[in-house]
Design a protein around this motif. Sequence first.
Motif, PDB file in Angstrom:
ATOM      1  N   TYR A 181      86.213  -7.362  71.472  1.00 33.90           N
ATOM      2  CA  TYR A 181      85.222  -8.246  70.941  1.00 33.90           C
ATOM      3  C   TYR A 181      85.590  -8.132  69.391  1.00 33.90           C
ATOM      4  N   THR A 182      86.592  -7.696  68.709  1.00 36.44           N
ATOM      5  CA  THR A 182      86.798  -7.643  67.532  1.00 36.44           C
ATOM      6  C   THR A 182      86.580  -8.917  66.694  1.00 36.44           C
ATOM      7  N   ASP A 183      86.853  -9.925  67.270  1.00 35.48           N
ATOM      8  CA  ASP A 183      86.802 -11.194  66.620  1.00 35.48           C
ATOM      9  C   ASP A 183      85.385 -11.638  66.680  1.00 35.48           C
ATOM     10  N   GLU A 184      84.763 -11.308  67.426  1.00 36.56           N
ATOM     11  CA  GLU A 184      83.295 -11.735  67.664  1.00 36.56           C
ATOM     12  C   GLU A 184      82.648 -10.881  66.690  1.00 36.56           C
ATOM     13  N   VAL A 185      82.776  -9.610  66.522  1.00 37.54           N
ATOM     14  CA  VAL A 185      82.117  -8.914  65.662  1.00 37.54           C
ATOM     15  C   VAL A 185      82.413  -9.386  64.383  1.00 37.54           C
ATOM     16  N   GLU A 186      83.623  -9.682  63.736  1.00 36.64           N
ATOM     17  CA  GLU A 186      83.826 -10.326  62.490  1.00 36.64           C
ATOM     18  C   GLU A 186      83.000 -11.527  62.288  1.00 36.64           C
ATOM     19  N   TYR A 187      83.133 -12.348  63.321  1.00 36.98           N
ATOM     20  CA  TYR A 187      82.292 -13.654  63.084  1.00 36.98           C
ATOM     21  C   TYR A 187      81.024 -13.302  63.073  1.00 36.98           C
ATOM     22  N   ILE A 188      80.278 -12.725  63.549  1.00 34.65           N
ATOM     23  CA  ILE A 188      78.845 -12.095  63.797  1.00 34.65           C
ATOM     24  C   ILE A 188      78.649 -11.647  62.158  1.00 34.65           C
ATOM     25  N   ASN A 189      79.428 -10.952  61.615  1.00 34.15           N
ATOM     26  CA  ASN A 189      79.355 -10.293  60.215  1.00 34.15           C
ATOM     27  C   ASN A 189      79.539 -11.338  59.235  1.00 34.15           C
ATOM     28  N   ASP A 190      80.293 -12.330  59.480  1.00 31.02           N
ATOM     29  CA  ASP A 190      80.485 -13.250  58.475  1.00 31.02           C
ATOM     30  C   ASP A 190      79.144 -14.420  58.465  1.00 31.02           C
ATOM     31  N   THR A 191      78.807 -14.684  59.529  1.00 27.09           N
ATOM     32  CA  THR A 191      77.780 -15.577  59.806  1.00 27.09           C
ATOM     33  C   THR A 191      76.432 -15.267  59.753  1.00 27.09           C
ATOM     34  N   ARG A 204      76.322   2.251  63.766  1.00 28.87           N
ATOM     35  CA  ARG A 204      76.955   0.964  63.835  1.00 28.87           C
ATOM     36  C   ARG A 204      78.423   1.001  63.917  1.00 28.87           C
ATOM     37  N   ILE A 205      78.980   1.902  63.131  1.00 25.64           N
ATOM     38  CA  ILE A 205      80.491   1.714  62.815  1.00 25.64           C
ATOM     39  C   ILE A 205      81.103   2.061  64.297  1.00 25.64           C
ATOM     40  N   GLU A 206      80.281   3.236  65.047  1.00 28.99           N
ATOM     41  CA  GLU A 206      80.962   3.639  66.492  1.00 28.99           C
ATOM     42  C   GLU A 206      80.738   2.284  67.384  1.00 28.99           C
ATOM     43  N   VAL A 207      79.607   1.702  67.359  1.00 24.64           N
ATOM     44  CA  VAL A 207      79.282   0.767  68.259  1.00 24.64           C
ATOM     45  C   VAL A 207      80.373  -0.398  67.950  1.00 24.64           C
ATOM     46  N   TYR A 208      80.795  -0.866  66.657  1.00 30.64           N
ATOM     47  CA  TYR A 208      81.557  -1.909  66.379  1.00 30.64           C
ATOM     48  C   TYR A 208      83.162  -1.488  67.096  1.00 30.64           C
ATOM     49  N   LYS A 209      83.432   0.083  66.646  1.00 27.12           N
ATOM     50  CA  LYS A 209      84.587   0.327  67.272  1.00 27.12           C
ATOM     51  C   LYS A 209      84.687   0.325  68.778  1.00 27.12           C
ATOM     52  N   ARG A 210      83.594   0.527  69.495  1.00 29.82           N
ATOM     53  CA  ARG A 210      83.783   0.462  71.074  1.00 29.82           C
ATOM     54  C   ARG A 210      83.903  -0.961  71.339  1.00 29.82           C
ATOM     55  N   LEU A 247      75.043  -5.693  75.201  1.00 33.19           N
ATOM     56  CA  LEU A 247      75.884  -6.236  73.902  1.00 33.19           C
ATOM     57  C   LEU A 247      76.888  -6.833  74.434  1.00 33.19           C
ATOM     58  N   VAL A 248      77.556  -6.785  75.582  1.00 33.84           N
ATOM     59  CA  VAL A 248      78.664  -7.509  76.006  1.00 33.84           C
ATOM     60  C   VAL A 248      78.230  -9.110  76.330  1.00 33.84           C
ATOM     61  N   GLU A 249      77.059  -9.095  76.697  1.00 32.20           N
ATOM     62  CA  GLU A 249      76.235 -10.362  76.869  1.00 32.20           C
ATOM     63  C   GLU A 249      76.305 -11.105  75.684  1.00 32.20           C
ATOM     64  N   LEU A 250      75.775 -10.226  74.768  1.00 31.69           N
ATOM     65  CA  LEU A 250      75.733 -10.897  73.217  1.00 31.69           C
ATOM     66  C   LEU A 250      76.785 -11.464  72.939  1.00 31.69           C
ATOM     67  N   MET A 251      78.192 -10.575  73.012  1.00 35.23           N
ATOM     68  CA  MET A 251      79.503 -11.158  72.540  1.00 35.23           C
ATOM     69  C   MET A 251      79.862 -12.486  73.355  1.00 35.23           C
ATOM     70  N   HIS A 252      79.646 -12.754  74.594  1.00 36.48           N
ATOM     71  CA  HIS A 252      79.810 -13.811  75.283  1.00 36.48           C
ATOM     72  C   HIS A 252      79.284 -14.948  74.725  1.00 36.48           C
ATOM     73  N   SER A 253      77.850 -14.611  74.438  1.00 37.81           N
ATOM     74  CA  SER A 253      77.328 -15.822  73.593  1.00 37.81           C
ATOM     75  C   SER A 253      77.824 -16.481  72.388  1.00 37.81           C
ATOM     76  N   VAL A 254      78.482 -15.812  71.618  1.00 38.38           N
ATOM     77  CA  VAL A 254      79.080 -16.090  70.287  1.00 38.38           C
ATOM     78  C   VAL A 254      80.486 -16.394  70.395  1.00 38.38           C
ATOM     79  N   THR A 255      81.072 -16.307  71.533  1.00 38.31           N
ATOM     80  CA  THR A 255      82.510 -16.362  71.498  1.00 38.31           C
ATOM     81  C   THR A 255      82.892 -18.028  71.344  1.00 38.31           C
ATOM     82  N   GLU A 256      82.220 -18.890  72.063  1.00 43.74           N
ATOM     83  CA  GLU A 256      82.297 -20.279  71.704  1.00 43.74           C
ATOM     84  C   GLU A 256      82.139 -20.581  70.480  1.00 43.74           C
ATOM     85  N   LYS A 257      80.964 -20.269  69.934  1.00 42.93           N
ATOM     86  CA  LYS A 257      80.573 -20.626  68.507  1.00 42.93           C
ATOM     87  C   LYS A 257      81.759 -20.077  67.523  1.00 42.93           C
TER      88      LYS A 257
END
Length: 643
Positions: free
Chosen positions: A269-279, A257-263, A308-318
């Motif tokens: 997509y650092t902000d997107e990962v933080e947003y998902i982890n918060d919500t 999981r840490i390696e995926v977050y790093k990549r 995973l990139v597609e998933l990140m795009h889906s949460v960017t607007e939110k």
Amino acid sequence: MPRNTKTRAPAKQSSSPKRRAKGTPASTSNAAQPTIPAPRRFRGRGQLKMLPEMPLDILFEIFSHLDPPDVLRLARTTKDLRELLMSRSAISIWKAAFLNDPDLPCLPEGMNEPQYANLAFSPHCHSCFVAGEHSILWAFQVRLCSKCMEGRFDESYKVFKKVPGKSMSLNITLLRHATAIIPTGSRFVYSYDEVVEMHEKLATLKKGDSKKYEEFCDKRRKWVEEIQAHASQAQMSGSKRLARIQRMREEARERRRIEVYKRLGDLGYTDEVEYINDTRPEMLSEHSLIKSDVVLTDRVWDNMKPQLVELMHSVTEKMQRRKRKSVLKKRQRLLLSILKAYIHERPMDEIHPRAVDVCVMPHIKAMLEDASMDAYTTEESFQDLVDDLPAAEDRDFLLRATTYFRCAECREPIAYPRILAHACLSELQHGHRNRDDDDAILFTNLESEPWNYGGKRVTYYPDAEASAKSVVHNCGLDVDMTTAQDMDDVSPWLECICCRHKVNGRAVFRWRKAILHDMYHAALGDSSNWRPLSDSHAEAAEALQQTTFQACYNDPPDNVCTRCRHQSSYLQMRTHLRISHGIDDPEIEEDYVLQVDASMDQPPFTLMLPHSLPEIIELDDDERPSKPLKYSGNSIVIEMTTE
């Protein structure tokens, strides 16, 4: 030529022989020819065909990193691997495998490494060789299914019936036992054969030398203790192993999981990962591509990256919308802190715009909704806005004693300036929480709306105006010029002629109560008839009001402490002033005041003045009673103030 043809045909058939039905004899022609075995075909990945052909030192190095169950399964894969791993030269592989499993105790007496692995990890019963649920009888070094245990192992009271007397129950420490699953549950079981053998052995020793009997018992008891200690450690090794494997898997999943977050961060997509982890942290932590204990290689990452990139795009607007809400909320908090400090320094009866009304002012709203994330981040950014707060101008019409408005929610007559502070006109309506625009965010953060948002919550109240004009006119004042302050200065008392009672007396009211009472008569279709009280009767009504006011209970929190601005009901305010400020006899306007949005319908309510005017007794300061006197008969005691 024919001879050559006959000799080639069988050879061609033997290269890929056809299957025949079970029990069907082979043809005579095939039986006459020498059989050439078809080569084994290995299909798919994971072939072990070439393993035996590898150098032994390489094989031994590879196998030394396996656990005992892995080596056991590997030895049962092919004949070649079985011959290799079951040879004496492979003892180092087995010993290394057991070193890789820290949960199992050391090798027990009477067993070698393959036997120990077979006992601990084999999926088959040692008696019938059927796979399924088994009981490992560690003390007896055997694994059995429930069917094979019948007649061989059972509970002590059943086993001891095989021998006469109570000799074995008294010498139970000489017997081994193991935990097994039987029809009655998980129980200690003993061996029928061992009980019979031990009974016969003890019976023989008792007939001979008693010293040998004692020596045998001591030696046997020590041996059983060692066996049971080892069995107890082995029994607990299963749960320890499961916990260790689970812990290792969780650690592997965490590393992945840490390696995926790093990549993902390397992809921006650092902000997107933080947003998902918060919500919704489970969106990533429970994702099938991330929740795995397989090491994340570059090849695996390349396969999972598009999803995973597609998933990140889906949460960017939110995520951007959430950041926007956070910025708006922080700026509103800064503005509110300034407004609170400003209002705290102003007079309590002064009307100020609500926070939400300030937020929707064009120049302030532009500051709050500024697109920059770094703008307006301190209180100093909003400090100069207090000078721009709006003030009402040309209030002559609003100040009249006959000007009243009506709220769409409570429908109570509301005068100025209360209409500007009325709570219903700024109450947050349904629907804003489902919107995501800036206005909805501003309103939701403050739990209110701008005053009369939408323009449909407040209307003029002609019925209240008509009743107010009747009251003002009967007081002998100009209905077009008299203000509410003028009426308070005159402070008239009025009698409702319609409500006069032969026994109870005359119904008298202050001017605001008289307006509400007049509206009551108007709603019933009655014509009002008001008469102002004379000075003597007004004094009696004033005295009656003073004696009844303290007995009235006013539940709404309409009273505000002038010292600490605590807000509560009338009775609670008296308690607050006594406990918090040491005031036993508080005075209105001095110790507490009515809040701006207080109702017109305040105590005391309708006062009934007796027909015969009571006697008025004036007392000096020295003669004042410690407690207020109540009306009794035809007497009302009025305290006379001295100058």
